[in-house]
Design a protein around this motif. Structure first.
Motif, mmCIF file in Angstrom:
data_model
loop_
_atom_site.group_PDB
_atom_site.id
_atom_site.type_symbol
_atom_site.label_atom_id
_atom_site.label_comp_id
_atom_site.label_asym_id
_atom_site.label_seq_id
_atom_site.Cartn_x
_atom_site.Cartn_y
_atom_site.Cartn_z
ATOM 1 N N VAL A 241 39.561 42.033 58.305
ATOM 2 C CA VAL A 241 38.729 42.361 56.963
ATOM 3 C C VAL A 241 37.513 43.518 57.155
ATOM 4 N N ALA A 242 36.854 43.582 58.179
ATOM 5 C CA ALA A 242 35.851 44.439 58.522
ATOM 6 C C ALA A 242 36.532 45.836 58.464
ATOM 7 N N LEU A 243 37.866 46.220 58.982
ATOM 8 C CA LEU A 243 38.144 47.350 59.199
ATOM 9 C C LEU A 243 38.993 47.949 58.031
ATOM 10 N N ALA A 244 38.821 47.088 56.930
ATOM 11 C CA ALA A 244 39.590 47.545 55.759
ATOM 12 C C ALA A 244 38.656 48.755 54.984
ATOM 13 N N GLN A 245 39.564 49.523 54.317
ATOM 14 C CA GLN A 245 38.895 50.608 53.461
ATOM 15 C C GLN A 245 37.984 49.829 52.344
ATOM 16 N N PRO A 246 36.803 50.358 51.863
ATOM 17 C CA PRO A 246 35.989 49.832 50.987
ATOM 18 C C PRO A 246 36.544 49.635 49.765
ATOM 19 N N ASP A 247 37.540 50.559 49.200
ATOM 20 C CA ASP A 247 38.222 50.289 47.808
ATOM 21 C C ASP A 247 39.262 48.886 47.983
ATOM 22 N N ALA A 248 39.706 48.791 49.048
ATOM 23 C CA ALA A 248 40.672 47.758 49.452
ATOM 24 C C ALA A 248 40.081 46.336 50.226
ATOM 25 N N ARG A 249 38.654 46.166 50.306
ATOM 26 C CA ARG A 249 38.415 45.169 50.938
ATOM 27 C C ARG A 249 38.254 43.811 50.149
ATOM 28 N N GLY A 250 38.500 43.862 48.867
ATOM 29 C CA GLY A 250 38.417 42.836 47.930
ATOM 30 C C GLY A 250 39.919 42.203 48.273
ATOM 31 N N ALA A 251 40.937 43.089 48.053
ATOM 32 C CA ALA A 251 42.247 42.361 48.391
ATOM 33 C C ALA A 251 42.441 42.029 49.859
ATOM 34 N N ALA A 252 41.888 42.733 50.741
ATOM 35 C CA ALA A 252 41.798 42.333 52.144
ATOM 36 C C ALA A 252 41.424 40.878 52.360
ATOM 37 N N VAL A 253 40.398 40.776 51.521
ATOM 38 C CA VAL A 253 39.523 39.423 51.680
ATOM 39 C C VAL A 253 40.533 38.323 51.082
ATOM 40 N N LEU A 254 41.144 38.527 49.910
ATOM 41 C CA LEU A 254 42.110 37.576 49.366
ATOM 42 C C LEU A 254 43.241 37.105 50.309
ATOM 43 N N LEU B 249 48.986 46.701 52.451
ATOM 44 C CA LEU B 249 48.091 45.920 52.971
ATOM 45 C C LEU B 249 48.662 44.365 53.377
ATOM 46 N N PRO B 250 49.503 43.633 52.710
ATOM 47 C CA PRO B 250 49.840 42.431 52.954
ATOM 48 C C PRO B 250 50.723 42.402 54.278
ATOM 49 N N ALA B 251 51.270 43.762 54.720
ATOM 50 C CA ALA B 251 52.344 43.349 55.742
ATOM 51 C C ALA B 251 51.539 43.166 57.316
#
Length: 417
Positions: free
Chosen positions: A36-49, A96-98
């Motif tokens: 999750v720490a490597l995700a883009q800031p705008d996609a971090r919420g989706a990555a956390v989910l 991202l889900p991949a």
């Protein structure tokens, strides 16, 4: 009720202890949350989910259940429901889900395997169906959001997910059936063992105790000579020792695995049983009837005779001979209980047709207060009613009723080997 074991078996058949599974579950959760720490800031919420869903599913598939009040069914149902909810509400980037999808899918298959194999019957289909639906629809989280993907992508994703899922469910169901058969076999073995102990208590211990009670009653009669008292005490001692031996044999049978009694039949027949302590006990048969009748006649004032025709012993299997001995023992015990006025008892064993053996026990009557020997069907499964079933199991028959001289007659026919 089925419960999930606190350890899961590896491919070699050895269980994984909880001390390994808990750190493994914690490590898998941290490994799935770290990207999750490597995700883009705008996609971090989706990555956390997505990471949270995978990080909950993987430990649920690895942890030992139950954990406190949380059972395997509760954990599996909650994880499957959470996965389906994310499928519905996820609105983030389609790529991202991949990353987390394969880990969550494998964890759902692991949970499905454990649930189908271990959950109780009342909840296995509901929880298993929910897990199967979550694993089948999980690829759509990526495929439905692919731009210009068409219908081929989602259909292929569902099929690719469904085929392994059916294999996992089928393997778990097969093992569940094997576990059920094994459990039923163990239950049958325990029931047979309990019945064997009950038969031993009824056939042997109760017989000896009945004799001891009768001897004690005789000893209370006035005018006993010292020699008679000494003989009475010796008979009481011998009867007590025989009852103790019978109890030892039954306790030994409880300690031994069923089916390992060391008996040999047909060629080289041996009717002895080796106990776990190395001692050898002999199974009673037709050859022991004269001794049984002699002990019976030594108690009280009745005359007991045994007529064992030549060639009778050895015509039956060890189990059938034990049944014949038990029939005679039960008939003699019933004479003591229900025909105390009887003065003569005759036990006969002779060859019958087609290699069978015919056993009869007759007495000359017990007075007007006599009770019937044969119990009603279904009245407890003991006594001659239980022995009737045992004789039928060997292909024989047993009848009891008034004898030709006004007494009572018990007849048993057992087919030869």
């Amino acid at each position: 009720m089925r419960t999930d074991s606190p350890s899961v078996r590896s491919g070699s058949g050895r269980p994984w202890p909880a001390r390994i599974r808990r750190p493994l579950a914690a490590g898998s959760a941290l490994a799935l949350l770290a990207p999750v720490a490597l995700a883009q800031p705008d996609a971090r919420g989706a990555a956390v989910l997505l990471a949270l869903t995978a990080a909950l599913t993987a430990p649920a598939a690895l942890l030992p259940w139950p954990a406190g009040r949380i059972t395997l069914g509760t954990a599996a149902g909650a994880v499957a429901a959470a996965s389906l909810l994310v499928d519905l509400v996820y609105q983030g980037p389609y790529r991202l889900p991949a990353f987390w999808l394969p880990f969550e899918w494998l964890a759902l298959l692991g949970l499905l395997f454990r649930a189908v194999r271990r959950l109780p019957d009342r909840s296995v289909w509901a929880v298993g169906g929910l897990l199967g639906l979550a694993a089948t629809l999980l690829p759509l989280r990526f495929a439905l959001r692919t731009p210009q993907g068409g219908a081929a992508g989602p259909v292929a994703g569902v099929l690719v997910s469904l085929l392994p899922l059916l294999g996992v469910a089928g393997a778990a169901l097969y093992l569940r059936v094997l576990d059920g058969r094994r459990g039923r076999a163990v239950a049958r073995a325990r029931r047979e063992q309990r019945l064997e102990v009950a038969r031993g208590l009824h056939d042997f211990v109760a017989h000896e105790i009945t004799g001891i009670v009768l001897e004690a009653q005789v000893g209370q009669l006035p005018g006993q000579e010292p020699e008679e008292t000494g003989a009475l005490l010796r008979r009481l001692e011998q009867a007590g020792l025989r009852a103790l031996d019978s109890m030892d044999e039954m306790v030994g049978a409880l300690r031994e695995p069923s089916g390992q009694d060391g008996r040999v039949d047909q060629g080289g027949r041996d009717d002895r049983e080796t106990r776990s302590d190395g001692a050898t006990t002999r199974r009673s048969g037709l050859a022991d009837l004269p001794g049984l009748v002699a002990r019976f006649g030594a108690t009280g004032s009745l005359r007991a005779t045994a007529d064992l025709a030549a060639g009778t012993a050895g015509r039956l299997s060890a189990e059938a001979e034990a049944t014949g001995y038990a029939v005679v023992l039960e008939a003699l015990t019933n004479i003591r209980r229900h025909a105390p006025q009887a003065t003569e008892v005759t036990v006969r064993a002779a060859p019958g047709e087609d290699g069978a053996v015919e056993l009869t026990v007759t007495d000359d009557g017990g007075g007007p207060g006599r009770k019937p020997l044969l119990r009603r069907p279904g009245a407890g499964g003991t006594g001659l009613a239980g022995l009737t079933a045992r004789a039928a199991a060997h292909g024989g028959s047993l009848t009891a009723g008034p004898g030709p001289s006004g007494g009572w007659r018990v007849s048993c026919s057992l087919p030869g080997r």
